[in-house]
Write a protein that holds these residues in place. Structure first.
Motif, mmCIF file in Angstrom:
data_model
loop_
_atom_site.group_PDB
_atom_site.id
_atom_site.type_symbol
_atom_site.label_atom_id
_atom_site.label_comp_id
_atom_site.label_asym_id
_atom_site.label_seq_id
_atom_site.Cartn_x
_atom_site.Cartn_y
_atom_site.Cartn_z
ATOM 1 N N ALA A 163 -29.156 60.322 -31.649
ATOM 2 C CA ALA A 163 -29.126 60.651 -33.081
ATOM 3 C C ALA A 163 -30.194 61.689 -33.378
ATOM 4 C CB ALA A 163 -29.337 59.414 -33.910
ATOM 5 N N PRO A 164 -29.889 62.671 -34.238
ATOM 6 C CA PRO A 164 -30.899 63.667 -34.594
ATOM 7 C C PRO A 164 -32.073 63.028 -35.328
ATOM 8 C CG PRO A 164 -28.835 64.021 -35.819
ATOM 9 C CD PRO A 164 -28.644 62.866 -34.909
ATOM 10 N N ILE A 222 -17.255 41.333 -22.954
ATOM 11 C CA ILE A 222 -17.242 42.741 -22.541
ATOM 12 C C ILE A 222 -17.380 43.652 -23.751
ATOM 13 C CG2 ILE A 222 -15.775 44.562 -21.573
ATOM 14 C CD1 ILE A 222 -14.696 42.369 -19.623
ATOM 15 N N GLN A 223 -16.647 43.346 -24.824
ATOM 16 C CA GLN A 223 -16.732 44.165 -26.036
ATOM 17 C C GLN A 223 -18.136 44.132 -26.634
ATOM 18 O OE1 GLN A 223 -13.557 42.747 -28.543
ATOM 19 N NE2 GLN A 223 -11.988 43.821 -27.374
ATOM 20 N N ALA A 224 -18.782 42.970 -26.621
ATOM 21 C CA ALA A 224 -20.151 42.869 -27.148
ATOM 22 C C ALA A 224 -21.114 43.723 -26.326
ATOM 23 C CB ALA A 224 -20.605 41.406 -27.159
ATOM 24 N N CYS A 280 -24.237 48.862 -25.702
ATOM 25 C CA CYS A 280 -24.468 50.132 -24.998
ATOM 26 C C CYS A 280 -24.220 51.313 -25.924
ATOM 27 C CB CYS A 280 -23.573 50.232 -23.768
ATOM 28 S SG CYS A 280 -24.039 49.133 -22.425
ATOM 29 N N TRP A 281 -23.154 51.263 -26.714
ATOM 30 C CA TRP A 281 -22.829 52.348 -27.642
ATOM 31 C C TRP A 281 -23.944 52.502 -28.678
ATOM 32 C CZ3 TRP A 281 -20.420 56.621 -28.216
ATOM 33 C CH2 TRP A 281 -20.221 57.177 -29.473
ATOM 34 N N GLN A 282 -24.417 51.402 -29.226
ATOM 35 C CA GLN A 282 -25.487 51.479 -30.219
ATOM 36 C C GLN A 282 -26.777 52.028 -29.609
ATOM 37 O OE1 GLN A 282 -25.968 47.896 -32.502
ATOM 38 N NE2 GLN A 282 -23.820 47.869 -33.115
ATOM 39 N N ALA A 283 -27.087 51.633 -28.383
ATOM 40 C CA ALA A 283 -28.275 52.162 -27.708
ATOM 41 C C ALA A 283 -28.116 53.656 -27.462
ATOM 42 C CB ALA A 283 -28.508 51.423 -26.394
#
Length: 86
Positions: A79-80, A63-65, A70-73
């Motif tokens: 990101a600007p 789940i953490q992976a 998802c967070w990185q995507a």
């Protein structure tokens, strides 16, 4: 003991539970043993309590992976962009 096991999506896993010497044993074995080991040595076993704890931790890690991916995507899409005027 140091054990590193890399499971891929095509790893064939099997589970088995039994009683041996008046002790409950739960085991998981895989078709492709650890590189360098003899055939048939791809087995992880323990008491049902510890195997359940291992399963819970494995689920938590999975789940953490997925959440990290998802967070990185999300970060990549929000990101600007350099040189872009807001």
């Amino acid at each position: 003991m140091n054990l590193q096991l890399h499971l891929t999506d095509d790893t064939q896993l099997r589970a088995h539970g039994f009683v041996a010497d008046h002790m409950l044993v739960a085991e998981v074995w895989w078709e492709h043993p650890i590189p360098g080991s003899r055939p048939g040595e791809g087995t992880l076993w323990g008491t049902p309590v510890m195997m359940r704890q291992l399963a819970e931790l494995a689920l938590q890690a999975a789940i953490q992976a997925e959440e990290e991916a998802c967070w990185q995507a999300h970060q990549a899409t929000t990101a600007p962009v350099e040189g872009r005027v807001a």
